[in-house]
Write a protein that holds these residues in place. Structure first.
Motif, mmCIF file in Angstrom:
data_model
loop_
_atom_site.group_PDB
_atom_site.id
_atom_site.type_symbol
_atom_site.label_atom_id
_atom_site.label_comp_id
_atom_site.label_asym_id
_atom_site.label_seq_id
_atom_site.Cartn_x
_atom_site.Cartn_y
_atom_site.Cartn_z
ATOM 1 N N GLN A 138 0.789 -1.117 0.067
ATOM 2 C CA GLN A 138 0.032 0.112 0.155
ATOM 3 C C GLN A 138 0.911 1.105 0.067
ATOM 4 O O GLN A 138 0.699 2.104 -0.819
ATOM 5 N N LEU A 139 2.116 1.166 0.719
ATOM 6 C CA LEU A 139 2.750 2.379 0.857
ATOM 7 C C LEU A 139 3.630 2.669 -0.478
ATOM 8 O O LEU A 139 3.583 3.836 -1.001
ATOM 9 N N TYR A 140 4.033 1.738 -1.112
ATOM 10 C CA TYR A 140 4.717 1.659 -2.501
ATOM 11 C C TYR A 140 3.688 2.237 -3.368
ATOM 12 O O TYR A 140 4.140 2.952 -4.368
ATOM 13 N N GLU A 141 2.476 1.586 -3.316
ATOM 14 C CA GLU A 141 1.472 2.371 -4.627
ATOM 15 C C GLU A 141 1.109 3.529 -4.380
ATOM 16 O O GLU A 141 1.115 4.359 -5.342
ATOM 17 N N ALA A 142 0.976 4.236 -3.143
ATOM 18 C CA ALA A 142 0.828 5.284 -2.662
ATOM 19 C C ALA A 142 1.944 6.437 -3.055
ATOM 20 O O ALA A 142 1.865 7.448 -3.808
ATOM 21 N N ALA A 143 3.166 5.814 -2.727
ATOM 22 C CA ALA A 143 4.480 6.690 -3.255
ATOM 23 C C ALA A 143 4.346 6.661 -4.575
ATOM 24 O O ALA A 143 4.854 7.571 -5.472
ATOM 25 N N LEU A 144 4.011 5.786 -5.501
ATOM 26 C CA LEU A 144 4.099 5.544 -6.718
ATOM 27 C C LEU A 144 3.004 6.563 -7.420
ATOM 28 O O LEU A 144 3.433 7.140 -8.498
ATOM 29 N N ARG A 145 1.950 6.662 -6.668
ATOM 30 C CA ARG A 145 1.062 7.574 -7.288
ATOM 31 C C ARG A 145 1.325 8.964 -7.226
ATOM 32 O O ARG A 145 0.990 9.911 -8.005
ATOM 33 N N SER A 146 2.140 9.261 -6.107
ATOM 34 C CA SER A 146 2.727 10.633 -5.933
ATOM 35 C C SER A 146 3.696 10.928 -6.843
ATOM 36 O O SER A 146 3.656 12.228 -7.457
ATOM 37 N N THR A 170 1.264 -1.280 -12.591
ATOM 38 C CA THR A 170 1.266 -1.044 -14.044
ATOM 39 C C THR A 170 0.110 -0.266 -14.594
ATOM 40 O O THR A 170 0.536 0.673 -15.505
ATOM 41 N N ALA A 171 -1.232 -0.139 -14.083
ATOM 42 C CA ALA A 171 -1.953 0.799 -14.587
ATOM 43 C C ALA A 171 -1.643 2.375 -14.108
ATOM 44 O O ALA A 171 -1.646 3.301 -15.062
ATOM 45 N N ILE A 172 -0.968 2.423 -12.952
ATOM 46 C CA ILE A 172 -0.496 3.788 -12.594
ATOM 47 C C ILE A 172 0.756 4.411 -13.514
ATOM 48 O O ILE A 172 0.671 5.432 -13.959
ATOM 49 N N VAL A 173 1.758 3.537 -13.871
ATOM 50 C CA VAL A 173 2.547 3.791 -15.010
ATOM 51 C C VAL A 173 2.045 4.258 -16.234
ATOM 52 O O VAL A 173 2.428 5.078 -17.054
ATOM 53 N N ASP A 174 1.179 3.427 -16.623
ATOM 54 C CA ASP A 174 0.497 3.339 -18.070
ATOM 55 C C ASP A 174 -0.194 4.760 -18.234
ATOM 56 O O ASP A 174 -0.324 5.340 -19.060
ATOM 57 N N GLY A 175 -0.856 5.224 -17.042
ATOM 58 C CA GLY A 175 -1.533 6.364 -16.847
ATOM 59 C C GLY A 175 -0.756 7.520 -17.175
ATOM 60 O O GLY A 175 -1.102 8.353 -17.950
ATOM 61 N N VAL A 176 0.739 7.532 -16.778
ATOM 62 C CA VAL A 176 1.503 8.634 -16.824
ATOM 63 C C VAL A 176 1.806 8.544 -18.368
ATOM 64 O O VAL A 176 1.871 9.936 -18.869
ATOM 65 N N ARG A 177 2.110 7.518 -19.074
ATOM 66 C CA ARG A 177 2.244 7.652 -20.490
ATOM 67 C C ARG A 177 1.151 8.249 -21.273
ATOM 68 O O ARG A 177 1.290 9.081 -22.164
ATOM 69 N N GLU A 211 3.718 13.838 -10.147
ATOM 70 C CA GLU A 211 4.797 14.835 -10.464
ATOM 71 C C GLU A 211 5.217 14.514 -11.782
ATOM 72 O O GLU A 211 5.571 15.632 -12.572
ATOM 73 N N LEU A 212 5.119 13.315 -12.431
ATOM 74 C CA LEU A 212 5.607 13.043 -13.885
ATOM 75 C C LEU A 212 4.709 13.491 -14.841
ATOM 76 O O LEU A 212 5.151 14.055 -15.823
ATOM 77 N N ARG A 213 3.421 13.531 -14.448
ATOM 78 C CA ARG A 213 2.437 13.771 -15.120
ATOM 79 C C ARG A 213 2.333 15.335 -15.649
ATOM 80 O O ARG A 213 2.369 16.110 -16.614
ATOM 81 N N GLN A 214 2.738 16.334 -14.656
ATOM 82 C CA GLN A 214 2.908 17.534 -14.489
ATOM 83 C C GLN A 214 4.091 18.164 -15.134
ATOM 84 O O GLN A 214 4.391 19.147 -15.719
ATOM 85 N N CYS A 215 5.129 17.147 -15.555
ATOM 86 C CA CYS A 215 6.126 17.490 -16.174
ATOM 87 C C CYS A 215 5.899 18.240 -17.637
ATOM 88 O O CYS A 215 6.541 18.995 -18.084
ATOM 89 N N PHE A 216 4.872 17.648 -18.501
ATOM 90 C CA PHE A 216 4.524 18.278 -19.854
ATOM 91 C C PHE A 216 3.252 19.150 -19.668
ATOM 92 O O PHE A 216 2.881 19.497 -20.813
#
Length: 216
Positions: A63-71, A126-133, A75-80
């Motif tokens: 749960q902690l990892y997924e929350a950190a990953l979402r955070s 995996t869905a979190i990472v794909d969402g960034v793309r 940040e990555l989403r905001q890069c663009f």
């Protein structure tokens, strides 16, 4: 009696404590693969007890990892997220500056994130990472001024995003060489190159390439 110089203890709010734990976890995940980070490590980095970490993240490390990953993903989403002002390529350069700065700062964690294979990887991560793309692609369509990108343009943009990810991972593996400014310029040039190739097969992309030539 002389007043103590020690500042008074302030109890953190729920959100403040949660943010503190996430920041500590992100800092650890930035430089170590997720499977190499324990809850004890996070507790020590945050200066709290392990039971307190469990109180905020009862699902434990996953749960902690997924929350950190979402955070990190946010940040990555905001890069663009660059204002649509001025020529396209300088806008893209500024977005890549932010993206590559994130890669540089998060180093090992970025590699673990994109390469997968982590023991904590799930369909949700995996869905979190794909969402960034997908978010990056939507930002690029917006920068191009395209509301309804056709299949060839969509494929071109998504291929370029994949190339940016791959180049970032190779750059880390190559001890961050070439210099980041050179890498950024090279990736922008590749974007123009792949658009130009697609323009020979797709009228929609040909219009965009013509507009880019006009900016130059």
């Amino acid at each position: 009696m002389t007043p103590s110089a020690t500042p008074a203890y302030r109890r953190l709010s729920v959100e403040e404590r949660r943010s503190q734990l996430l920041d500590s976890a992100l800092s650890l995940f930035a430089h170590r693969a997720p499977e190499d980070v324990s809850l004890d490590d996070v507790a020590e980095a945050a200066g709290v007890s392990r039971p307190l970490v469990y109180r905020y993240f009862p699902g434990g490390k996953q749960q902690l990892y997924e929350a950190a990953l979402r955070s990190a993903a946010e940040e990555l989403r905001q890069c663009f997220a660059e204002p649509r002002e001025g020529p396209l390529l300088p806008r893209l350069s500024r977005a890549l500056d932010r993206y590559l700065a994130f890669v540089d700062e998060h180093d090992t964690g970025f590699s673990a994130l994109l390469q997968g294979g982590s023991v904590v990887e799930t369909s949700r991560t995996t869905a979190i990472v794909d969402g960034v793309r997908r978010a990056a692609a939507e930002h690029i369509y917006d920068h191009l001024g395209v509301d309804g990108p056709g299949p060839r343009l969509r494929m071109t943009v998504r291929m370029w995003i994949t190339a940016v990810e791959a180049a970032s991972l190779i750059w880390l593996d190559e001890d961050k060489q070439p210099p980041v400014e050179e890498l950024r310029d090279w990736l922008v040039e590749q974007f123009v190159a792949v658009l130009t190739v697609t323009a020979g097969r797709d009228p929609q992309t040909a219009v965009l390439v013509g507009a880019l030539a006009g900016e130059g």
